[in-house]
Structures are given as C-alpha cells and as structure tokens.
Design an enzyme around this catalytic site. Structure first.
Site, short mmCIF file in Angstrom:
data_model
loop_
_atom_site.label_atom_id
_atom_site.label_comp_id
_atom_site.label_asym_id
_atom_site.label_seq_id
_atom_site.Cartn_x
_atom_site.Cartn_y
_atom_site.Cartn_z
N HIS A 30 0.70 -1.22 0.14
CA HIS A 30 -0.06 -0.05 -0.24
C HIS A 30 0.91 1.31 -0.01
O HIS A 30 0.37 2.46 0.49
CB HIS A 30 -0.99 0.10 1.34
CG HIS A 30 -1.62 -1.34 1.50
ND1 HIS A 30 -3.10 -1.32 0.95
CD2 HIS A 30 -1.38 -2.38 2.11
CE1 HIS A 30 -3.49 -2.42 1.30
NE2 HIS A 30 -2.55 -3.19 1.99
N SER A 76 15.51 21.99 -16.05
CA SER A 76 14.22 22.75 -16.09
C SER A 76 14.52 23.98 -16.67
O SER A 76 15.60 24.56 -16.37
CB SER A 76 13.43 23.04 -14.69
OG SER A 76 12.81 24.06 -14.93
N LYS A 113 16.34 21.93 -10.64
CA LYS A 113 15.70 20.63 -10.87
C LYS A 113 16.55 19.71 -11.66
O LYS A 113 17.40 20.08 -12.45
CB LYS A 113 14.53 20.99 -11.71
CG LYS A 113 13.29 21.66 -11.31
CD LYS A 113 12.71 20.91 -10.11
CE LYS A 113 12.02 19.63 -10.68
NZ LYS A 113 10.68 20.11 -11.59
N GLU A 143 10.22 8.64 -16.64
CA GLU A 143 8.69 9.14 -16.86
C GLU A 143 8.21 8.79 -18.36
O GLU A 143 7.04 8.87 -18.42
CB GLU A 143 8.81 10.69 -16.80
CG GLU A 143 8.95 11.16 -15.36
CD GLU A 143 9.17 12.65 -15.29
OE1 GLU A 143 8.16 13.29 -14.91
OE2 GLU A 143 10.43 13.07 -15.51
#
Ligand code: ARG
Length: 470
Positions: free
Chosen positions: A156, A277, A283, A290
């Site tokens: 979970h 970024s 970043k 992804e």
C-alpha cells in the site's frame, strides 16, 4: 507510370485513394525482408524449372542490385507503386527488364507480406530478448553490489517489512525473465513460412515450399493456405508480450521516480539520464523513466488496435490487415529504445544506502518480528498482534521507535519480553529471519542471484543460437 495490376482498369486511380491506400511510407521498413523472401522464391522457381534457371539467376542479380541501391539510399519509393512489394518489383524490372516480371510467378502479395512480417519479427524478437538480457544483467549487478543494503519494503506504499535492496531488484529480474521466456516461446510461432499460400488457395505451379523454408531458415511451414495469409496472431502475441514488458518497465519507472525524489532520496540517477528545467535551476528531472512510463500507453494501444482490426475479419486477406504494421514497428522502436536506456540507467544509478538505512531505523517495520517473538514464547499470534499494536501506539504517542523502548517499557505490555528482543528487532535480524526459499534473507538472495545468473547464461545461449537470422 502504369500500375503492376493496371490491366483490368480503364481509369487512373484517384490521387487521394492512392495516398490513402498506399503503405510504402511505412512498409519500406520491410525492404530487406522483402528482398530476402524474393531471393528464396526466385531460387525455388529456377530449381523447380518453373522459370528457366538463367532467368532465376538474372532475377537474383537484379534483386541484389536493388538491395544495394536501397542500402545506399539511392532508391526513391513511390506512392503510385503502393507498397514495398510492388516498389521493389518495379525497380527490379527497371534493372533487368521484363524478365523481372517472372519473379511474381506462383506467389501473391498476400503470402509475400505475411512472409516479410515473419522474417522481420523473428529478427526483432531475438534483438529484444538480447536487450532484456542486458537489462537483467544490469539489475543483477546492482543486486550483487547491494546484498547488505536494507530498505523499507512496502505494501500500500506504506512501510511494511525491511528487505534487501538486492531482493527488490531481483524481483524485476524475475519479471523480465518471464518476459524473455514468453518471447522465446513465441519464436516457434513466428518462425513459420506462409509463402506458397498464394493469394489464398495455394498455387497451380509445382512450387517447393520446404525448399523455400530451408533457404529462409524457417522451422515449419503453414499447414493451411487460408490460415497462412490471414494469420496475424503472431503479431498480436508479440504486442501482448511487449505490453507486459512495458508494464514491468513502467512499474520500475514509477519506483525510480519515487526513489529519486527528495522525499525518498534512495537513489540518484546519473546526470546523463536526466534533464533540467528551463526555469528552475535546481531541478534534475527523471525524464527517461517518466517517458517510458508514458510510452506504455501507446504499446497497449497498438495491442488493442490490432485485436480490433482483426476482430470479425472474414477469411482470407482483407485490406484492413495492412493496419498491422505501424503499431508493430512503433512497438519495436519503443521497446528497443526503452530497454536500451533502462539497462544503462540501472547500471549507472547511485544507491544511497544511508538514506535507506535511516528510513528503516525510523519506522515500525520490525513490528511483525516482535509479534513473532511473543509467538515463539507460546502466545497465540492473534493476541501477540494485539499486544504489539498497543506497543506501537505507545511508541507513536511518546515519539519513540521500538528499539528506543527500555525492557521495563516493553514489559508493561507483556511479561514475556526479555533482552533478546533487541537483537530480534535489528533490521539485519528482521531481514535474515525471512530465511525461506524466495525470501529476503541474505543467503536466500545470494542463492537467487546465483540461479538468475544461470538463467541469464541460458538466455544468452538462446540469443547466440538464434542470431544467425538477425
Ligand atoms: N500492402 C499490403 C499490406 O500490407 C500488402 C498486401 C496487399 N494485398 C492485396 N491483395 N492488396 O497488407
């Protein structure tokens, strides 16, 4: 220029129809396979005396010339010639004259295209198994370097029980192992020759299908001509296998993304596999996992797309089936890119053992073991569960973890506790207590790594044995 099939027609094909029905913009990817199939077919025609041997020889030479030109990028394919089969035939005839028109004796584009696809997928499947093998190897190497790295295991997405990081990685080795097995098994349904089925019913010429199969390295030939030209199961199966690989990659992607967040900080992906970024200078984004996670969608889409194309199609060939190609090509490209990148990304990632350790030290993932301790003292498990639940609640209310409690504090909850619990509660003890086949104990994980290495050697042997066609 006139159409190869123009005889029966009195009008030019509408330009939009031509564009709409042509497949050359994408099936040019089958050029090598198309020529390979034609070389075998021409050799058979000559051998069987269906065409004179010297004609077969001229066709062979012409095909080789066309192939060289294609490889050198000297041939411009034309939409007016619809697909790769007719484009190549046109160029062959341009190369050697009307004798080139004998190549299509005793065959149809229907068995030809099916043959091309079998040849194509046979190659790609071997390459993909090899890429899976590379990814598995990278995972096994990371596992070997992390047989003492303890991390929280989750259910979970909540801390559950501590495990070895190596154990977590080896779970993926098993998944990709099944994926490789599925592809290797599918090979026997891919390596089957459709050629000789003609358009649908066979051919009146005394062809020798076994000879063609041998020339092309096919293990078997299709039993039924209708089935041979109608079957796209082998592509559906490939897309299903590809979907499972992408699903596994996507789950691993999700974990890599989570683990490389500041919140987890368990791993760091190599700079070469991340991007920055345009606005936020701090970043470092995990774009590769992804994007792999995102690309999973298109592969699933191709599977559903082809299943839907084939649903309700009457036998035998229907133009609908031309829709089998783009999804397959795209899936091959997506898989190859994803697997290649993943193998390198896993090999180069940094594992933050300290962060994982801190996480384990500051949680209650040893609670099951302390319950098991009480069970060992004779307490029924259900009662032990209740006692430890109360103990954990006490810890939470007092800002402590189980290892912080004094023996007196423990004894408030049960007189059965003694000083040995401090040993039992250590993350190493908790991990090594799961000493069952397939469990996370260090010796079990080492054994699993050993078995995986044997499995990897078998996969490598299979790839080497099947490379000949690739
Ligand atoms: N371009 C066609 C395809 O990919 C080749 C087979 C065409 N056969 C035909 N009868 N139109 O499906």
């Amino acid at each position: 220029m006139s159409k190869l099939w123009g005889g029966r027609f009195t009008k030019q094909t509408d330009r939009l129809v031509e564009e709409f029905t042509a497949s050359i913009t994408f099936d040019k990817e089958l050029a090598e396979e198309d020529i390979e199939g034609s070389l075998a077919h021409a050799a058979m025609l000559g051998r069987q005396g269906i065409i004179p041997a010297e004609d077969a020889e001229r066709i062979r030479e012409g095909l080789l010339k066309v192939r060289d030109k294609i490889r050198r990028g000297e041939i411009e394919f034309s939409i007016a010639d619809e697909d790769i089969h007719m484009n190549i035939e046109k160029h062959l005839i341009a190369e050697i004259g009307p004798v080139g028109g004998k190549l299509h004796t005793g065959r149809s584009r229907n068995d030809q295209v099916a043959t091309d696809m079998h040849l194509y997928l046979r190659r790609r499947v071997v390459e993909i198994v090899d890429l899976l093998h590379k990814l598995q190897t990278a995972l096994v190497e990371q596992a070997k370097a992390n047989t003492d790295t303890i991390m929280p295991g989750y259910t979970h997405l909540q801390r559950a029980q501590p495990i070895l990081f190596a154990h977590h990685l080896m779970a993926y080795v098993s998944m990709f192992g099944r994926d490789a097995e599925r592809l290797m098994d599918s090979y026997k349904r891919i390596n089957v020759l459709p050629l000789g089925a003609g358009a649908l019913a066979g051919t009146t010429f005394p062809i020798d299908r076994r000879f063609v199969a041998e020339q092309l390295g096919f293990d078997r030939i299709y039993e039924n001509s209708l089935d041979a030209v109608s079957d796209r199961d082998f592509i559906v199966e490939f897309l299903a296998n590809a979907s499972l690989i992408m699903m596994h990659l996507s789950r691993l992607s999700e974990e890599l993304i989570l683990w490389s967040s500041t919140e987890f900080g368990f791993i760091e992906l190599d700079d070469a596999f991340c991007t920055g970024s345009s606005i936020m200078p701090q970043k470092k984004n995990p774009d590769v996992p992804e994007l792999v996670r995102g690309k999973t969608g298109r592969v699933y889409g191709h599977l559903i797309g082809l299943l839907t194309v084939l649903k309700s199609l009457p036998l035998a060939y229907n133009k609908d089936m031309q829709e089998d190609k783009e999804g397959m090509f795209d899936t091959v490209r997506t898989l190859q890119g994803s697997l290649q990148l993943f193998a390198q990304m896993i090999a180069t990632m940094t594992v933050n053992r300290e962060r994982m350790r801190q996480a384990v030290n500051r949680d209650f993932s040893n609670a099951t073991d302390i319950a098991d301790f009480l069970v060992g003292k004779g307490m029924p498990f259900r009662q032990a569960h209740e006692v430890i639940g109360k103990t954990v609640l006490y810890c939470i209310q007092n800002g402590k973890f189980l290892l912080d409690l004094t023996l007196d504090e423990f004894r408030q909850f049960s007189p059965l506790f003694d000083e040995r619990i401090y040993e039992v509660l250590k993350p190493e003890s908790v991990v090594n207590a799961r000493d069952v086949y397939g469990g996370t104990a260090k010796n079990q994980v080492l054994a699993a790594i050993g078995r995986a290495e044997e499995e990897l050697a078998r996969i490598a042997d299979w790839v080497a044995a099947h490379r000949e066609h690739a």
